[in-house]
Design a protein around this motif. Structure first.
Motif, short mmCIF file in Angstrom:
data_model
loop_
_atom_site.label_atom_id
_atom_site.label_comp_id
_atom_site.label_asym_id
_atom_site.label_seq_id
_atom_site.Cartn_x
_atom_site.Cartn_y
_atom_site.Cartn_z
N LYS A 137 0.97 -1.15 0.02
CA LYS A 137 -0.03 0.03 0.13
C LYS A 137 0.84 1.37 -0.08
O LYS A 137 1.83 1.33 0.92
N PRO A 138 0.89 2.15 -0.85
CA PRO A 138 1.55 3.49 -0.95
C PRO A 138 1.77 4.13 0.07
O PRO A 138 3.00 4.50 0.41
N SER A 139 0.68 4.28 0.88
CA SER A 139 0.64 5.21 2.01
C SER A 139 1.60 4.53 3.30
O SER A 139 2.51 5.09 3.84
N GLU A 140 1.48 3.25 3.43
CA GLU A 140 2.38 2.41 4.17
C GLU A 140 3.63 2.41 3.90
O GLU A 140 4.66 2.53 4.69
N MET A 141 3.85 2.25 2.45
CA MET A 141 5.54 2.06 2.03
C MET A 141 5.87 3.47 2.46
O MET A 141 7.28 3.37 2.79
N LEU A 142 5.54 4.51 2.07
CA LEU A 142 6.20 5.74 2.11
C LEU A 142 6.43 6.14 3.62
O LEU A 142 7.45 6.59 3.92
N HIS A 143 5.40 5.92 4.49
CA HIS A 143 5.59 5.95 5.80
C HIS A 143 6.89 5.31 6.42
O HIS A 143 7.49 5.70 7.23
N PHE A 144 6.75 3.96 6.02
CA PHE A 144 7.98 3.34 6.33
C PHE A 144 9.17 3.60 6.08
O PHE A 144 10.16 3.60 6.84
N VAL A 145 9.37 4.08 4.69
CA VAL A 145 10.66 4.75 4.08
C VAL A 145 11.03 6.02 5.06
O VAL A 145 12.17 5.85 5.44
N ILE A 146 10.17 6.69 5.06
CA ILE A 146 10.39 7.95 5.74
C ILE A 146 10.87 7.94 7.51
O ILE A 146 11.95 8.43 7.59
N GLU A 147 9.90 7.21 8.14
CA GLU A 147 10.40 6.97 9.20
C GLU A 147 11.53 6.19 9.56
O GLU A 147 12.45 6.38 10.54
N THR A 148 11.98 5.27 8.57
CA THR A 148 13.26 4.57 8.64
C THR A 148 14.50 5.52 8.51
O THR A 148 15.54 5.62 9.11
N LEU A 149 14.39 6.42 7.36
CA LEU A 149 15.34 7.42 6.99
C LEU A 149 15.65 8.49 8.06
O LEU A 149 16.65 8.81 8.30
N LYS A 150 14.59 8.47 8.94
CA LYS A 150 14.63 9.68 10.06
C LYS A 150 15.57 9.14 11.15
O LYS A 150 16.14 9.66 12.07
N LYS A 151 15.56 7.64 11.05
CA LYS A 151 16.36 7.11 12.28
C LYS A 151 17.96 6.68 11.79
O LYS A 151 18.76 6.34 12.59
N ILE A 152 18.31 7.15 10.61
CA ILE A 152 19.62 6.98 10.02
C ILE A 152 20.54 8.40 9.84
O ILE A 152 19.85 9.29 9.30
N SER A 153 21.42 8.40 10.65
CA SER A 153 22.20 9.64 10.70
C SER A 153 22.72 9.89 9.06
O SER A 153 23.29 8.86 8.40
N SER A 154 22.97 11.09 8.86
CA SER A 154 23.30 11.56 7.21
C SER A 154 25.00 11.44 7.32
O SER A 154 25.35 11.51 6.18
N ASN A 155 25.48 11.61 8.59
CA ASN A 155 26.72 11.87 8.64
C ASN A 155 27.52 12.97 7.79
O ASN A 155 28.51 12.67 7.17
N GLU A 156 27.03 14.16 7.80
CA GLU A 156 27.23 15.25 7.14
C GLU A 156 27.81 16.34 8.03
O GLU A 156 27.33 16.68 9.07
#
Length: 156
Positions: A137-156
């Protein structure tokens, strides 16, 4: 000093997904709009891979969306859409590819200069991060991706 996460540091985003039906496209656009309203992304391109059976001229037009079909390539697999090719030659902070990669546009997207490449619900070693959203489901996939990316440091 606080470090930003991948989602917060993304200013340009290239999104690709495979068209299934009008309802899925509508859900995807609505969900993506909602997520981007709360992001730092200021440049976005969406490539929608459409099967050759679907007349892309019947799909709702949008200035950020490029509908791409196998019919958009010549005999030598050269992309006919010059504007899309120009967009794919630009640099992006983030690529998020949803689903299978058996499309003619895939090599063009893969050759784009992207800081981080993420694939969702598929496996491909050419991506930096492979995520399984546990949903189609697009809404669930997008939510999952963004929440996961919020947990990973960008190291910049």
């Amino acid at each position: 000093m606080s470090s930003k996460n991948i989602w917060e540091s993304a200013k340009s985003l290239l999104v690709a997904f495979n068209y299934e039906n009008e309802e899925q496209l509508k859900d995807f656009r609505k969900s993506l709009d909602n997520m981007l309203n709360e992001s730092n992304v200021d440049r976005l391109i969406i490539v929608v891979n459409v099967p050759k059976e679907v007349d892309k001229n019947t799909l709702p037009p949008h200035f950020l969306i490029y509908y791409n079909s196998p019919l958009d390539f010549n005999f030598w697999s050269k992309l006919k859409d010059v504007q899309l090719e120009t967009e794919l030659n630009r640099t992006y902070d983030l690529l998020v590819w949803f689903g299978h990669t058996e499309t003619k546009i895939f090599p063009y997207v893969q050759n784009s200069v992207v800081q981080r490449k993420i694939i969702v619900n598929e496996k491909d070693s050419s991506f930096d991060l492979q995520l399984n959203a546990g949903s189609e489901k697009p809404s669930e996939m997008l939510h999952f991706v963004i929440e996961t990316l919020k947990k990973i440091s960008s190291n910049e």
